[in-house]
Design an enzyme around this catalytic site. Sequence first.
Site, short mmCIF file in Angstrom:
data_model
loop_
_atom_site.label_atom_id
_atom_site.label_comp_id
_atom_site.label_asym_id
_atom_site.label_seq_id
_atom_site.Cartn_x
_atom_site.Cartn_y
_atom_site.Cartn_z
N LYS A 56 0.83 -1.21 0.00
CA LYS A 56 0.00 0.00 0.00
C LYS A 56 0.87 1.26 0.00
CE LYS A 56 -2.34 -1.49 3.72
NZ LYS A 56 -1.90 -2.90 3.85
N THR A 57 1.86 1.27 0.87
CA THR A 57 2.77 2.43 0.94
C THR A 57 3.57 2.58 -0.35
OG1 THR A 57 2.97 2.05 3.31
CG2 THR A 57 4.60 3.51 2.32
N ASP A 101 -0.94 6.53 6.64
CA ASP A 101 -1.04 5.10 6.89
C ASP A 101 -1.90 4.86 8.13
OD1 ASP A 101 -0.60 2.46 6.43
OD2 ASP A 101 1.50 2.44 7.04
N THR A 150 -5.52 -1.43 7.17
CA THR A 150 -5.70 -2.88 7.20
C THR A 150 -7.13 -3.21 7.62
OG1 THR A 150 -4.86 -2.79 9.45
CG2 THR A 150 -3.30 -3.44 7.76
N ARG A 209 6.52 -8.45 1.42
CA ARG A 209 7.42 -8.08 2.52
C ARG A 209 8.01 -9.34 3.18
NH1 ARG A 209 4.52 -4.72 6.88
NH2 ARG A 209 4.72 -3.03 5.36
#
Length: 323
Positions: A56-57, A101, A150, A209
């Site tokens: 997302k980032t 975020d 999230t 990740r």
Amino acid sequence: MEKNETLDISIRPRTLQEYIGQDRIKEMLRIFIYAARQRKESLDHVLFFGPPGLGKTTLAGIIAREMGANFHSLTAPSIERIGDMVAILTNLEAGDVLFIDEIHRLPRVIEEVLYGAMEDFTVNIIVGKDATSNTIRLDLPPFTLIGATTRFGDVSAPLRDRFGIVHQLHYYGVEELARIVKRSAKIYDFPIEEDAAREIAKRARGTPRIANRLYRRVRDFAQFDDENCDCIRLEITSSSLSKLDIDEYGLNQTDHRYLRALVEMFGGGPAGLNALAAAISEDMTTLEDVYEPYLLQEGFILRTPRGRMATEKTYRHLGIERK
Ligand code: ADE
């Protein structure tokens, strides 16, 4: 944070072209970015939701770059007062991208400052108290807010409705993750064989990740095992991942404790999340946001109105017979 994790910044894709996976989102963004640029406007506000580690980032950074805009990145808990939010907004320049975020964690009064900012690029601040109070309206330059969460369900309806572009990020497939691992291997200049990259991909819970982290750990094992090692092979990959307690589905010790508790202490369920979390001394939110989404997607658990239930697959995987 481990030192290598800071290097994540350099392995992050910087353009949509470099970004692997999430094809539908990329396709949409390409169109919206092209059209906004052609109109010389800022892009409409964007909301990304989905489990942690899916990009997302990264996507927010890519949008800023592709729009030729400055990128300001914040997490919601760092914005404590209305004044903080007003200061951030009034310091923006035309076209800037503001990324927030964990946007579901903004307190309501701070969130309310965003409503006007998002809708017509204004902030209304109240000065003074009671009868003598005055509202001052400040104009902001056009900007793009990108929110990430999230927990889509925890974003209030008024905030949600002000995003023109809303996308859910999905878990990645094995092929995509293998490509991501090979791309990282190239950037780190420490190659990995095809079958080894696939092995990491299979055990990375659909999450880039995690795939990149596992690649770095396996690389450590490979170097330790053979100081002249110049390429990561399947054998060392499989043995390293086993040593890291990551099973063939990518489940780690926390997943195992969760599933075992569900089966052995709650008879396979239904069990409430709070009872499960207490039983294994884990934080409820972490279980719900980080662990359960993958267990659900892979069919290890079911969420029913009465609680979580273990599936046939879980019993088979744990080697426990269902009574
Ligand atoms: N590294 C982490 N996520 C990635 C992605 N989606 N594409 C390419 N490299 C990545």
